[in-house]
Structures are given as C-alpha cells and as structure tokens.
Motif scaffolding. Structure first.
Motif, mmCIF file in Angstrom:
data_model
loop_
_atom_site.group_PDB
_atom_site.id
_atom_site.type_symbol
_atom_site.label_atom_id
_atom_site.label_comp_id
_atom_site.label_asym_id
_atom_site.label_seq_id
_atom_site.Cartn_x
_atom_site.Cartn_y
_atom_site.Cartn_z
ATOM 1 N N ASP A 39 8.612 -2.263 -3.008
ATOM 2 C CA ASP A 39 9.064 -2.398 -1.620
ATOM 3 C C ASP A 39 7.866 -2.212 -0.701
ATOM 4 O O ASP A 39 7.044 -1.315 -0.913
ATOM 5 C CB ASP A 39 10.117 -1.338 -1.271
ATOM 6 N N ARG A 40 7.778 -3.055 0.305
ATOM 7 C CA ARG A 40 6.717 -2.895 1.301
ATOM 8 C C ARG A 40 7.342 -2.853 2.690
ATOM 9 O O ARG A 40 8.195 -3.686 3.025
ATOM 10 C CB ARG A 40 5.688 -4.018 1.201
ATOM 11 N N GLU A 41 6.912 -1.880 3.459
ATOM 12 C CA GLU A 41 7.497 -1.636 4.778
ATOM 13 C C GLU A 41 6.388 -1.503 5.812
ATOM 14 O O GLU A 41 5.379 -0.840 5.577
ATOM 15 C CB GLU A 41 8.329 -0.355 4.725
ATOM 16 N N THR A 74 5.028 -11.380 10.998
ATOM 17 C CA THR A 74 6.256 -10.848 10.391
ATOM 18 C C THR A 74 7.192 -11.913 9.841
ATOM 19 O O THR A 74 8.318 -11.594 9.449
ATOM 20 C CB THR A 74 7.020 -10.022 11.439
ATOM 21 N N PHE A 77 9.061 -11.291 6.511
ATOM 22 C CA PHE A 77 9.832 -10.060 6.357
ATOM 23 C C PHE A 77 11.113 -10.157 7.182
ATOM 24 O O PHE A 77 11.073 -10.165 8.400
ATOM 25 C CB PHE A 77 9.008 -8.857 6.805
ATOM 26 N N THR A 80 14.850 -6.005 9.081
ATOM 27 C CA THR A 80 14.249 -5.398 10.265
ATOM 28 C C THR A 80 15.241 -4.493 10.980
ATOM 29 O O THR A 80 16.432 -4.806 11.072
ATOM 30 C CB THR A 80 13.788 -6.492 11.256
ATOM 31 N N PHE A 93 10.030 -3.351 9.587
ATOM 32 C CA PHE A 93 10.514 -4.479 8.797
ATOM 33 C C PHE A 93 10.029 -4.321 7.371
ATOM 34 O O PHE A 93 8.967 -3.765 7.110
ATOM 35 C CB PHE A 93 10.087 -5.827 9.391
ATOM 36 N N SER A 94 10.868 -4.767 6.430
ATOM 37 C CA SER A 94 10.599 -4.494 5.022
ATOM 38 C C SER A 94 11.029 -5.660 4.141
ATOM 39 O O SER A 94 11.768 -6.560 4.572
ATOM 40 C CB SER A 94 11.337 -3.226 4.583
ATOM 41 N N ARG A 95 10.555 -5.593 2.894
ATOM 42 C CA ARG A 95 10.937 -6.609 1.920
ATOM 43 C C ARG A 95 10.657 -6.081 0.518
ATOM 44 O O ARG A 95 9.720 -5.320 0.310
ATOM 45 C CB ARG A 95 10.157 -7.908 2.154
ATOM 46 N N GLU A 106 2.560 -12.554 0.392
ATOM 47 C CA GLU A 106 3.335 -12.491 1.630
ATOM 48 C C GLU A 106 2.885 -11.348 2.539
ATOM 49 O O GLU A 106 3.671 -10.825 3.320
ATOM 50 C CB GLU A 106 4.829 -12.336 1.303
ATOM 51 N N SER A 107 1.644 -10.937 2.420
ATOM 52 C CA SER A 107 1.166 -9.844 3.267
ATOM 53 C C SER A 107 1.178 -10.249 4.735
ATOM 54 O O SER A 107 0.672 -11.317 5.096
ATOM 55 C CB SER A 107 -0.264 -9.451 2.868
ATOM 56 N N PRO A 108 1.745 -9.415 5.626
ATOM 57 C CA PRO A 108 1.781 -9.757 7.050
ATOM 58 C C PRO A 108 0.525 -9.344 7.812
ATOM 59 O O PRO A 108 0.365 -9.703 8.968
ATOM 60 C CB PRO A 108 2.993 -8.968 7.554
#
Length: 361
Positions: A39-41, A74, A77, A80, A93-95, A106-108
């Motif tokens: 998970d990345r937030e 964003t 992601f 939100t 926001f997370s994914r 998919e790094s923002p």
C-alpha cells in the motif's frame, strides 16, 4: 515591478516552489504486507480560510484540497479522503499494488513535471522459524540536471557525505572537530552551486543571443569572455544571489543589452526563471518517507524506528551525487513452526522412552 537581479528571480522562484512541496507538508507512507501486496499513501496539507473550506466541503463530490502541490501527480491514485482540522485541510490518497514493480510505475512524485524514477524490490525468504522480508527502493539520481558535477569540486566521499550523510566522515569526532570538518567542506558546495547557476544564465544568453537587438559584442566574443565575466560578477561576493547582473553587466560591457534576461516581465526573463527553477527545485524537494514492514524490524537501514514505523529523509539533495537507496529488513515469526518443532521433539522423546521400556522388558 522589474527585478533585474538573480536574487529577484530566485525569490520569485522560491515563492512558487516552496509552496509546492515542502511547505505543503507532502508525506509518503509505504506499507509492505506479508502476502507481497504493498500500500502506498500520500498526503498534503493546505491552509484555507473558512470561506474556502466551506466552499470545498459543499462542492458535490469534493475530495481534494487545492492547489495540489506541483511535486504530485495524483491521477493514478483513486482512493482519496480529506480531513479538516482548524484552518488546515489535509488530503490523503492511496492505492494498493500487487508488486513493488507495479507501484514504481505509478509513482505520483515528480520533479520539474517529470515522474521521479525509482525501482523497488521485495525479497521474501522462508527460514522455518521465521520469514525474512527485505524491501528496497532505489530512487534514480537527478544530479545530471546540474551540468557541472559536484565531484569536480570535491572528493567523491566528501560530496556523498554532504548530500546524503554517508559515509559518515565526522564519526568519532567531537562537536568542535565535526563543526570544523563541515566548515571545511561548505565552500565546495557554494562554489559548485554558484558555478552551476552562472552557467545556466550564461548558456541561456548564448542560446538566445540572436534575440538581443544591439549586442555590444559578437556571440563568439561573448563566449570567450566566460571566465573573465564570471570573475567580474563574483568579485567580492560569496553567493551568486548577491549579484545584480544588470548593473554588473552594464559595468563590464558598457551596455544594458542583457537586462531583458533578468526582467521577470519579459518572456526571456520568465524562461530564464524557469531554467533556474529546474535546478533549485531539486534542492527544495523534501518528502518525508515512512515505511511499515511486516513483523519485527531487524534492520532499518539508514532509517530511524519510531513506534514500529521506519522514518527516512527523502530529499532532492540526496539524489544529486548518485542513486539514493531506502531499504529495511524485518522478520515474521512462525509460531506454528515452534509448535511443530516442539511436537516433533516430544514425539522423539516419547518414542525413545517407549523404545527404552521395551528394551528393558
């Protein structure tokens, strides 16, 4: 108002960039799960007036606080939510990702409008009594944005220590000794940055030399004056931001032909401002990185553990000399393995005792 100075351009740039990332309290948290999912937030905070907050909350489907920091994209992601505390609005926001490779694609995070490149891996090793997890994310070097490399000004280890803290060149020194050592390093950083900003301005003028209505010297002559002009501009100054280029260039060339490059109200001045921003944005980029690993953390790498969460410092400076690596190792204990092992031992002891009884009979 015209700002015919490098400092004026930098102040304008700073006002834009500092509001984009570090001042917005952008934070990133990564959670590694036992099954390999990650998970990345991301979150950022914005100070709003009561009217702005009410308008945002009343908007149908409102999920984001604006403006979104320039260091974030964003689009990828979708999860939100927004929280309001006092005059501060925090948007998170997370994914979830099936693999670290998918996550990196998919790094923002972005620098100068370009996605910040990283490569992550998750190594999972079964050890019977425990499973060991090692997560590593390597952020690609961005130092090539600066045309002059810092290693041309100082030893490689000095450069690495200054920007990343590794290797620790002040280990074992007293506070006074460490301070003296660091003070000895600092001039190379000032010289390196001054030369790079000067090169940005000088090369930009050369590139756009045909735009000058009545240049006092030809392009080739201007290029040949590179070193002598630099010495003239920096005479008696330690920081290039203290230079008033229009005044200094007028004294050197007896002409105001180059003033338009340092006027933010001209297209050329605005474009030069952007060129400077592309370099300074790296120095101001700062996104605290936190990491949660499965089980007990056994090696946080260069991070610091607080309440089971590993804290790292992710800055643009750390990505200047080379790739910047964040890594940690943890263990998940297998209670069932201990139970099975104990059962096997008990069975073995029982079998041995039964065999001994039969033998005695």
């Amino acid at each position: 108002m015209k700002r015919n100075s490098i400092k004026g351009l930098l102040l304008l740039t700073a006002a834009t960039l500092l509001a984009s990332c570090s001042q917005s309290n952008v934070k990133m948290h990564t959670t590694v799960h036992e099954d390999g999912w990650i998970d990345r937030e991301f979150s950022y905070s914005t100070v709003m007036t009561k009217e702005e907050r009410d308008s945002m909350m009343q908007s149908e489907g409102a999920r984001l606080a604006y403006p979104i920091p320039e260091c974030l994209n964003t689009k990828a992601f979708m999860g939100t939510h927004t929280e309001v505390e006092g005059d501060t609005v925090t948007t998170t926001f997370s994914r979830s990702f099936r693999s670290p490779e998918e996550m990196c694609k998919e790094s923002p995070l972005q620098l100068n409008g370009t996605r910040l490149q990283s490569k992550a891996t998750l190594d999972k090793r079964f050890r019977w009594f425990y499973t060991e997890y090692t997560f590593t994310e390597v952020f690609h070097c961005v130092g090539d944005t600066f045309k002059l490399a810092p290693t041309a000004y100082a030893d490689k280890d000095v450069v690495s220590y200054w920007f990343t803290g590794q290797p620790n060149l002040v280990e074992g020194l007293s506070g006074a000794e460490a301070s003296q050592r660091i003070n000895e390093m600092e001039p190379f950083v000032s010289k390196w940055l001054n030369d790079n900003l000067y090169k940005v301005c000088f090369d930009y003028i050369v590139k756009n030399y045909d735009s000058i209505p009545h240049p006092p010297v030809s392009r080739s002559k201007f290029i040949s004056l590179h070193d002598s002009l630099a010495n003239h501009l920096m005479a008696g100054k330690e920081d290039i931001t203290d230079v008033e280029p229009t005044k200094a260039l007028r004294a050197f060339f007896h002409s105001d032909a180059y003033a338009m490059f340092f006027d933010e109200n001209t297209p050329l001045g605005q474009a030069l401002n952007k060129e400077l921003a592309n370099r300074l944005n790296i120095l101001w980029f700062n996104v605290p990185y936190t990491l949660s690993m499965p089980g007990l953390v056994t090696n946080p790498g260069t991070g610091i553990i607080r309440d089971g969460v590993i804290h790292y410092t992710l800055t643009g400076e750390r990505m200047i000399p080379q790739d910047y690596t964040i890594t940690a190792t943890s263990r998940v204990t297998h209670l069932w393995a201990y139970a099975v092992t104990l059962l096997i031992i008990l069975i073995a002891i029982g079998s041995f005792l039964r065999w001994g009884k039969k033998k005695n009979i």
